[in-house]
Design a protein around this motif. Structure first.
Motif, PDB file in Angstrom:
ATOM      1  N   TYR A  61       1.106  11.821 -10.083  1.00  0.00           N
ATOM      2  CA  TYR A  61       0.203  12.981 -10.443  1.00  0.00           C
ATOM      3  C   TYR A  61       0.743  14.365  -9.798  1.00  0.00           C
ATOM      4  N   ASP A  62       2.081  14.285  -9.305  1.00  0.00           N
ATOM      5  CA  ASP A  62       2.887  15.586  -8.988  1.00  0.00           C
ATOM      6  C   ASP A  62       2.100  16.033  -7.887  1.00  0.00           C
ATOM      7  N   LEU A  63       1.825  15.462  -6.521  1.00  0.00           N
ATOM      8  CA  LEU A  63       1.281  15.989  -5.444  1.00  0.00           C
ATOM      9  C   LEU A  63       2.242  16.261  -4.430  1.00  0.00           C
ATOM     10  N   TYR A  64       1.832  17.594  -3.869  1.00  0.00           N
ATOM     11  CA  TYR A  64       2.725  18.037  -2.749  1.00  0.00           C
ATOM     12  C   TYR A  64       1.931  18.792  -1.689  1.00  0.00           C
ATOM     13  N   PRO A  65       2.440  19.095  -0.579  1.00  0.00           N
ATOM     14  CA  PRO A  65       1.676  19.619   0.713  1.00  0.00           C
ATOM     15  C   PRO A  65       0.761  20.805   0.500  1.00  0.00           C
ATOM     16  N   ASN A  66       1.026  21.644  -0.744  1.00  0.00           N
ATOM     17  CA  ASN A  66       0.059  22.477  -1.123  1.00  0.00           C
ATOM     18  C   ASN A  66      -1.039  22.288  -1.905  1.00  0.00           C
ATOM     19  N   THR A  67      -1.081  20.924  -2.440  1.00  0.00           N
ATOM     20  CA  THR A  67      -2.067  20.159  -3.108  1.00  0.00           C
ATOM     21  C   THR A  67      -3.449  19.969  -2.150  1.00  0.00           C
ATOM     22  N   VAL A  68      -4.572  20.297  -3.026  1.00  0.00           N
ATOM     23  CA  VAL A  68      -6.050  20.102  -2.435  1.00  0.00           C
ATOM     24  C   VAL A  68      -6.541  19.126  -3.145  1.00  0.00           C
ATOM     25  N   ILE A  69      -6.843  17.893  -2.725  1.00  0.00           N
ATOM     26  CA  ILE A  69      -7.369  16.607  -3.347  1.00  0.00           C
ATOM     27  C   ILE A  69      -9.140  16.715  -3.161  1.00  0.00           C
ATOM     28  N   VAL A  70      -9.792  16.435  -3.946  1.00  0.00           N
ATOM     29  CA  VAL A  70     -11.268  16.471  -3.705  1.00  0.00           C
ATOM     30  C   VAL A  70     -11.806  15.167  -4.411  1.00  0.00           C
ATOM     31  N   PRO A  71     -12.055  14.103  -3.482  1.00  0.00           N
ATOM     32  CA  PRO A  71     -12.399  12.748  -3.969  1.00  0.00           C
ATOM     33  C   PRO A  71     -14.086  12.701  -3.685  1.00  0.00           C
ATOM     34  N   TRP A  72     -14.798  11.974  -4.469  1.00  0.00           N
ATOM     35  CA  TRP A  72     -16.064  11.884  -4.291  1.00  0.00           C
ATOM     36  C   TRP A  72     -16.475  10.351  -4.336  1.00  0.00           C
ATOM     37  N   LEU A  73     -15.409   9.564  -4.326  1.00  0.00           N
ATOM     38  CA  LEU A  73     -15.734   8.019  -4.276  1.00  0.00           C
ATOM     39  C   LEU A  73     -15.968   7.718  -2.726  1.00  0.00           C
ATOM     40  N   ALA A  90       0.763  -1.208   0.018  1.00  0.00           N
ATOM     41  CA  ALA A  90       0.071  -0.175   0.079  1.00  0.00           C
ATOM     42  C   ALA A  90       0.797   1.339  -0.149  1.00  0.00           C
ATOM     43  N   ALA A  91       1.863   1.073   0.791  1.00  0.00           N
ATOM     44  CA  ALA A  91       2.922   2.400   0.827  1.00  0.00           C
ATOM     45  C   ALA A  91       3.505   2.548  -0.522  1.00  0.00           C
ATOM     46  N   HIS A  92       3.849   1.670  -1.075  1.00  0.00           N
ATOM     47  CA  HIS A  92       4.583   1.797  -2.320  1.00  0.00           C
ATOM     48  C   HIS A  92       3.553   2.260  -3.533  1.00  0.00           C
ATOM     49  N   ASN A  93       2.319   1.951  -3.445  1.00  0.00           N
ATOM     50  CA  ASN A  93       1.347   2.321  -4.352  1.00  0.00           C
ATOM     51  C   ASN A  93       1.192   3.688  -4.355  1.00  0.00           C
ATOM     52  N   VAL A  94       1.181   4.264  -3.298  1.00  0.00           N
ATOM     53  CA  VAL A  94       0.626   5.431  -3.291  1.00  0.00           C
ATOM     54  C   VAL A  94       1.821   6.479  -3.310  1.00  0.00           C
ATOM     55  N   ARG A  95       3.009   5.891  -2.978  1.00  0.00           N
ATOM     56  CA  ARG A  95       4.281   6.685  -3.310  1.00  0.00           C
ATOM     57  C   ARG A  95       4.395   7.015  -4.819  1.00  0.00           C
ATOM     58  N   VAL A  96       4.174   5.888  -5.595  1.00  0.00           N
ATOM     59  CA  VAL A  96       4.101   5.944  -7.107  1.00  0.00           C
ATOM     60  C   VAL A  96       3.126   6.845  -7.697  1.00  0.00           C
ATOM     61  N   THR A 141      -3.208  11.703   0.327  1.00  0.00           N
ATOM     62  CA  THR A 141      -3.467  12.951   1.070  1.00  0.00           C
ATOM     63  C   THR A 141      -2.243  13.023   2.381  1.00  0.00           C
ATOM     64  N   ILE A 142      -2.347  11.704   3.150  1.00  0.00           N
ATOM     65  CA  ILE A 142      -1.151  11.601   4.013  1.00  0.00           C
ATOM     66  C   ILE A 142       0.138  11.491   3.545  1.00  0.00           C
ATOM     67  N   ILE A 143       0.434  10.838   2.369  1.00  0.00           N
ATOM     68  CA  ILE A 143       1.842  10.719   1.965  1.00  0.00           C
ATOM     69  C   ILE A 143       2.271  12.036   1.387  1.00  0.00           C
ATOM     70  N   SER A 144       1.246  12.847   0.602  1.00  0.00           N
ATOM     71  CA  SER A 144       1.935  14.098   0.000  1.00  0.00           C
ATOM     72  C   SER A 144       1.600  15.051   1.073  1.00  0.00           C
ATOM     73  N   GLY A 145       0.871  15.067   2.220  1.00  0.00           N
ATOM     74  CA  GLY A 145       0.987  16.163   3.209  1.00  0.00           C
ATOM     75  C   GLY A 145      -0.099  16.973   2.696  1.00  0.00           C
TER      76      GLY A 145
END
Length: 269
Positions: free
Chosen positions: A69-81, A58-64, A95-99
């Motif tokens: 997707y080039d996600l960083y701490p200033n990213t805002v994620i809006v999921p609906w699933l 799971a940790a590897h998958n979210v790191r990849v 969200t956790i991995i990228s802060g």
């Protein structure tokens, strides 16, 4: 079985202690090889199967996925699933991995409220197949709200590999053309992006093989996608034969296929 589980409270984790039926116990997290969750594969193309996902997978998958997707701490994620969906859970882990910041929403209904999409960087599309014409119509409809064609992210994933596998998203474009970096094939938008010039190649191997012969297909031909990576799940509970077929598959060379064909015809080798 549930009575034997150790229930972990987030307030207890802060003190590295967990409560159980044996009292307060020390908690140091889980190891990469420990079972993290069991998720069911989609029943859209076959019988739903429970596959175990380790914490390391799971940790590897979210790191990849974070890197793709080039996600960083200033990213805002809006999921609906929903969070019990594998991709819904994936967005929380991203969200956790990228802060980043995550704004949880339900499915979006039709409405007349004004929206602004000028800051949207990634519109992740995960349906199968992804038709180029449908996405272009969607982009054209929401263009006056600020939606840029360059933010569309046709993506592919499957439960047997944790969730994420690949995306065709390449980042911002300057000319404003529709899908400037995403080629189409048979009216479909491909989802693969194995590596880019500015990134090191990830330790995730993706090949396409002939479903009947298990032989690699030539570029441009349809086939079955095989993925080998640390994100791979570790089997199928209750389906040992399927586990061998899905997680221990091997590519056959042209010579091996020819020899197998001769054996079936009664030739001695």
């Amino acid at each position: 079985m549930l009575q034997k589980l150790t229930w972990i409270s987030t307030s207890d984790i802060k003190d590295k202690r967990v409560s159980s039926n044996m009292g307060s116990l020390p908690y140091n997290g889980c190891t990469p090889n420990e079972l993290y969750l069991i998720q069911y594969t989609s029943g859209a193309t076959g019988i739903p199967k429970p596959v175990p996902v380790t914490a390391g997978a799971a940790a590897h998958n979210v790191r990849v996925a974070r890197k793709a997707y080039d996600l960083y701490p200033n990213t805002v994620i809006v999921p609906w699933l929903p969070r019990y969906h594998d991709c819904g859970l994936q967005f929380l882990l991203l969200t956790i991995i990228s802060g980043a910041t995550s704004v949880l929403t339900s499915g979006v209904d039709k409405g007349t409220q004004p929206i602004s999409l000028w800051s949207l960087k990634n519109l992740i599309i995960i349906n199968e197949p992804i038709y180029k014409a449908s996405v272009e119509r969607f982009v054209e409809m929401f263009r006056h709200f600020g939606l840029s064609p360059s933010c569309t992210s046709p993506s592919y994933g499957l439960a047997e590999n944790g969730t994420f596998v690949s995306t065709a998203w390449r980042g911002n474009c300057s000319n404003g053309e529709s899908f400037p970096h995403i080629p189409s094939h048979n009216k479909l938008l491909p989802c693969a992006r194995l590596a880019s010039q500015r990134e090191e190649e990830e330790d995730m191997d993706i090949i396409v093989v002939d479903e009947d012969t298990c032989e690699l297909v030539v570029d441009g031909m349809e086939g079955e996608s095989w993925v080998s990576s640390p994100s791979n799940c570790s089997g199928c509970f209750g389906h040992p034969s399927l586990a061998r077929e899905i997680f221990q598959a091997r590519v056959l060379s042209a010579q091996a296929i020819e020899e197998s064909s001769k054996e079936k015809k009664g030739f001695s080798m």
